[in-house]
Scaffold this motif. Structure first.
Motif, PDB file in Angstrom:
ATOM      1  N   GLU A  50     -30.161  -0.943   0.973  1.00  0.00           N
ATOM      2  CA  GLU A  50     -30.068  -1.917   2.066  1.00  0.00           C
ATOM      3  C   GLU A  50     -30.065  -3.352   1.509  1.00  0.00           C
ATOM      4  O   GLU A  50     -29.329  -4.208   2.006  1.00  0.00           O
ATOM      5  CB  GLU A  50     -31.250  -1.710   3.022  1.00  0.00           C
ATOM      6  N   MET A  51     -30.866  -3.586   0.492  1.00  0.00           N
ATOM      7  CA  MET A  51     -30.917  -4.929  -0.097  1.00  0.00           C
ATOM      8  C   MET A  51     -29.539  -5.322  -0.623  1.00  0.00           C
ATOM      9  O   MET A  51     -29.060  -6.443  -0.408  1.00  0.00           O
ATOM     10  CB  MET A  51     -31.961  -4.952  -1.226  1.00  0.00           C
ATOM     11  N   GLY A  52     -28.856  -4.404  -1.302  1.00  0.00           N
ATOM     12  CA  GLY A  52     -27.517  -4.689  -1.835  1.00  0.00           C
ATOM     13  C   GLY A  52     -26.570  -5.074  -0.703  1.00  0.00           C
ATOM     14  O   GLY A  52     -25.834  -6.065  -0.792  1.00  0.00           O
ATOM     15  N   ARG A  53     -26.627  -4.312   0.384  1.00  0.00           N
ATOM     16  CA  ARG A  53     -25.746  -4.606   1.532  1.00  0.00           C
ATOM     17  C   ARG A  53     -26.080  -5.970   2.134  1.00  0.00           C
ATOM     18  O   ARG A  53     -25.191  -6.750   2.474  1.00  0.00           O
ATOM     19  CB  ARG A  53     -25.874  -3.504   2.591  1.00  0.00           C
ATOM     20  N   GLN A  54     -27.367  -6.267   2.244  1.00  0.00           N
ATOM     21  CA  GLN A  54     -27.755  -7.564   2.825  1.00  0.00           C
ATOM     22  C   GLN A  54     -27.262  -8.732   1.976  1.00  0.00           C
ATOM     23  O   GLN A  54     -26.766  -9.726   2.492  1.00  0.00           O
ATOM     24  CB  GLN A  54     -29.285  -7.648   2.937  1.00  0.00           C
ATOM     25  N   VAL A  55     -27.428  -8.593   0.653  1.00  0.00           N
ATOM     26  CA  VAL A  55     -27.007  -9.690  -0.233  1.00  0.00           C
ATOM     27  C   VAL A  55     -25.506  -9.934  -0.073  1.00  0.00           C
ATOM     28  O   VAL A  55     -25.041 -11.074   0.016  1.00  0.00           O
ATOM     29  CB  VAL A  55     -27.383  -9.387  -1.710  1.00  0.00           C
ATOM     30  N   VAL A  56     -24.739  -8.861   0.006  1.00  0.00           N
ATOM     31  CA  VAL A  56     -23.284  -9.000   0.137  1.00  0.00           C
ATOM     32  C   VAL A  56     -22.902  -9.493   1.533  1.00  0.00           C
ATOM     33  O   VAL A  56     -22.148 -10.462   1.686  1.00  0.00           O
ATOM     34  CB  VAL A  56     -22.595  -7.646  -0.174  1.00  0.00           C
ATOM     35  N   ASP A  57     -23.454  -8.861   2.570  1.00  0.00           N
ATOM     36  CA  ASP A  57     -23.025  -9.188   3.944  1.00  0.00           C
ATOM     37  C   ASP A  57     -23.618 -10.492   4.468  1.00  0.00           C
ATOM     38  O   ASP A  57     -22.958 -11.245   5.171  1.00  0.00           O
ATOM     39  CB  ASP A  57     -23.423  -8.056   4.915  1.00  0.00           C
ATOM     40  N   ASP A  58     -24.883 -10.730   4.137  1.00  0.00           N
ATOM     41  CA  ASP A  58     -25.563 -11.884   4.757  1.00  0.00           C
ATOM     42  C   ASP A  58     -25.649 -13.104   3.853  1.00  0.00           C
ATOM     43  O   ASP A  58     -25.915 -14.209   4.325  1.00  0.00           O
ATOM     44  CB  ASP A  58     -27.000 -11.494   5.176  1.00  0.00           C
ATOM     45  N   PHE A  59     -25.528 -12.900   2.529  1.00  0.00           N
ATOM     46  CA  PHE A  59     -25.722 -14.033   1.623  1.00  0.00           C
ATOM     47  C   PHE A  59     -24.534 -14.241   0.677  1.00  0.00           C
ATOM     48  O   PHE A  59     -24.675 -14.853  -0.381  1.00  0.00           O
ATOM     49  CB  PHE A  59     -27.026 -13.849   0.819  1.00  0.00           C
ATOM     50  N   TYR A  63     -30.451 -10.957 -10.133  1.00  0.00           N
ATOM     51  CA  TYR A  63     -30.312  -9.675  -9.431  1.00  0.00           C
ATOM     52  C   TYR A  63     -31.147  -8.589 -10.121  1.00  0.00           C
ATOM     53  O   TYR A  63     -31.883  -7.835  -9.476  1.00  0.00           O
ATOM     54  CB  TYR A  63     -28.827  -9.290  -9.384  1.00  0.00           C
ATOM     55  N   GLU A  64     -31.043  -8.515 -11.441  1.00  0.00           N
ATOM     56  CA  GLU A  64     -31.804  -7.497 -12.174  1.00  0.00           C
ATOM     57  C   GLU A  64     -33.313  -7.726 -12.026  1.00  0.00           C
ATOM     58  O   GLU A  64     -34.089  -6.779 -11.917  1.00  0.00           O
ATOM     59  CB  GLU A  64     -31.408  -7.494 -13.658  1.00  0.00           C
ATOM     60  N   LEU A  65     -33.710  -8.998 -12.034  1.00  0.00           N
ATOM     61  CA  LEU A  65     -35.134  -9.283 -11.849  1.00  0.00           C
ATOM     62  C   LEU A  65     -35.603  -8.788 -10.480  1.00  0.00           C
ATOM     63  O   LEU A  65     -36.647  -8.144 -10.377  1.00  0.00           O
ATOM     64  CB  LEU A  65     -35.395 -10.790 -11.977  1.00  0.00           C
ATOM     65  N   LEU A  66     -34.821  -9.064  -9.453  1.00  0.00           N
ATOM     66  CA  LEU A  66     -35.215  -8.631  -8.107  1.00  0.00           C
ATOM     67  C   LEU A  66     -35.340  -7.109  -8.038  1.00  0.00           C
ATOM     68  O   LEU A  66     -36.318  -6.580  -7.507  1.00  0.00           O
ATOM     69  CB  LEU A  66     -34.200  -9.131  -7.068  1.00  0.00           C
ATOM     70  N   SER A  87     -24.402  -4.962 -10.199  1.00  0.00           N
ATOM     71  CA  SER A  87     -24.366  -6.164  -9.351  1.00  0.00           C
ATOM     72  C   SER A  87     -24.774  -5.791  -7.931  1.00  0.00           C
ATOM     73  O   SER A  87     -24.759  -4.603  -7.556  1.00  0.00           O
ATOM     74  CB  SER A  87     -22.938  -6.716  -9.324  1.00  0.00           C
ATOM     75  N   PRO A  88     -25.092  -6.782  -7.109  1.00  0.00           N
ATOM     76  CA  PRO A  88     -25.380  -6.486  -5.698  1.00  0.00           C
ATOM     77  C   PRO A  88     -24.194  -5.788  -5.038  1.00  0.00           C
ATOM     78  O   PRO A  88     -24.382  -4.920  -4.180  1.00  0.00           O
ATOM     79  CB  PRO A  88     -25.620  -7.872  -5.082  1.00  0.00           C
ATOM     80  N   GLN A  89     -22.975  -6.147  -5.461  1.00  0.00           N
ATOM     81  CA  GLN A  89     -21.780  -5.534  -4.873  1.00  0.00           C
ATOM     82  C   GLN A  89     -21.757  -4.036  -5.164  1.00  0.00           C
ATOM     83  O   GLN A  89     -21.458  -3.216  -4.282  1.00  0.00           O
ATOM     84  CB  GLN A  89     -20.504  -6.205  -5.428  1.00  0.00           C
ATOM     85  N   ALA A  90     -22.067  -3.679  -6.405  1.00  0.00           N
ATOM     86  CA  ALA A  90     -22.073  -2.253  -6.771  1.00  0.00           C
ATOM     87  C   ALA A  90     -23.162  -1.514  -5.998  1.00  0.00           C
ATOM     88  O   ALA A  90     -22.973  -0.381  -5.532  1.00  0.00           O
ATOM     89  CB  ALA A  90     -22.293  -2.110  -8.276  1.00  0.00           C
ATOM     90  N   LEU A  91     -24.310  -2.182  -5.857  1.00  0.00           N
ATOM     91  CA  LEU A  91     -25.427  -1.562  -5.132  1.00  0.00           C
ATOM     92  C   LEU A  91     -25.079  -1.390  -3.650  1.00  0.00           C
ATOM     93  O   LEU A  91     -25.440  -0.392  -3.024  1.00  0.00           O
ATOM     94  CB  LEU A  91     -26.672  -2.449  -5.292  1.00  0.00           C
ATOM     95  N   ALA A  92     -24.355  -2.368  -3.110  1.00  0.00           N
ATOM     96  CA  ALA A  92     -24.007  -2.344  -1.686  1.00  0.00           C
ATOM     97  C   ALA A  92     -23.122  -1.143  -1.349  1.00  0.00           C
ATOM     98  O   ALA A  92     -23.112  -0.678  -0.209  1.00  0.00           O
ATOM     99  CB  ALA A  92     -23.297  -3.641  -1.299  1.00  0.00           C
ATOM    100  N   GLU A  93     -22.410  -0.657  -2.330  1.00  0.00           N
ATOM    101  CA  GLU A  93     -21.511   0.473  -2.071  1.00  0.00           C
ATOM    102  C   GLU A  93     -22.206   1.820  -2.262  1.00  0.00           C
ATOM    103  O   GLU A  93     -21.627   2.869  -2.010  1.00  0.00           O
ATOM    104  CB  GLU A  93     -20.295   0.379  -2.998  1.00  0.00           C
TER     105      GLU A  93
END
Ligand code: SF4
Length: 298
Positions: free
Chosen positions: A107-116, A46-49, A76-82
């Protein structure tokens, strides 16, 4: 188009094919660069991305300055998604295009959580579905984080591959990163793609720089197409008289102000003498030849 010139022949009389140049460049750089790897600092996929998204059109150094605070705020992607774009912006405001990148990251954070399901997709195609992730970013993350064979072409790889002569010329010239990628993948073994990517980047960043390649200290000169052509440029002339014209043709000996143009055999447009068509033209003021060697930037 194949161009046969003396620069294609090495000291041992063998031809510098593109494959041979690549082999020489990689083995030489391997000896000089210990553990070729990204200079971005990260501790998870996640950090690399995040770091690679931030590094578009920006230096790794600048990205490394902002990511510690960013990762603390959004671990984390979860924290970013919020988070909203506005909440992310202050953490990235000193990198290039901060508004866009803050939006992509949210948007990337939300996608990782919602779609992946909260984990990064582990394929190039999956990564490319994420906001802010283009072909190059997806390949870098796939190669570095998931050890997928990929040879992403950034500005450094593009420039170094073209200068060295790992690419074709003329009608097949590699004038886009995609073309460079296609051409160098054919001459570099798949198993070496990831390493080649880092070696060429580091060589481009510290030696074969965009503005002033340090050819004097470069170990790749024996194989370098750009260097060979530079060596063949005519030496500057002394004693020209700028009062007689802005340019001097060393073939017919005339001065003139309005030069003609001529495309050389490498497809490069050169200043030419309007009388005899020769490209042996010099600036009368400085005595410097007007002839240039093609260079490549993106
Ligand atoms: S010889 Fe010069 S142009 Fe060629 S790879 Fe080395 S630094 Fe770059």
């Amino acid at each position: 188009m194949s161009i046969s010139t003396s620069e294609s022949v090495a000291e041992d009389g063998r031809r510098w094919s593109r494959t041979r140049r690549a082999r020489f460049a990689l083995s030489t750089l391997r000896e000089r660069i210990d553990e070729p790897a990204t200079e971005l600092r990260y501790e998870s996929e996640y950090e690399l991305l995040v770091a690679v998204i931030l590094s578009a059109q920006c230096t790794d150094q600048r990205v490394n300055e902002v990511t510690p605070a960013f990762f603390e705020a959004f671990p984390s992607p979860q924290a970013l998604a919020e988070a909203t774009q506005e909440e992310i912006f202050p953490y990235v405001q000193s990198v290039t295009y901060p508004n866009n990148k803050a939006g992509y990251l949210a948007e990337m954070g939300r996608q990782v959580v919602d779609d992946f399901g909260g984990a990064l997709p582990e394929t190039i195609a999956g990564l490319r579905e994420l906001q802010g992730v283009g072909r190059k970013t997806a390949q870098v993350v796939a190669s570095v984080a998931f050890e997928i064979d990929a040879l992403p072409v950034d500005t450094h790889v593009f420039r170094v591959a073209n200068r060295l002569g790992l690419t074709k010329e003329g009608a097949d010239a590699a004038d886009t990163p995609r073309k460079v990628e296609r051409q160098i993948k054919r001459i570099i073994p798949k198993a070496d793609w990831g390493e080649a990517h880092h070696l060429l980047i580091l060589h481009g960043r510290y030696t074969c720089t965009a503005r002033s390649p340090d050819c004097q200290r470069c170990p790749l000169t024996p194989a370098c197409r750009y260097y060979a052509r530079k060596q063949r440029l005519p030496a500057s002339l002394d004693g020209l008289d700028a009062a007689q014209g802005a340019f001097f043709c060393n073939t017919c000996g005339r001065y003139f102000d309005a030069p003609a143009a001529h495309t050389d055999r490498y497809g490069q447009e050169q200043t030419a003498c309007p009388s005899c068509g020769s490209m042996q033209v010099f600036e009368a003021e400085t005595g410097e030849p007007t002839k240039t060697v093609p260079d490549y930037r993106v």
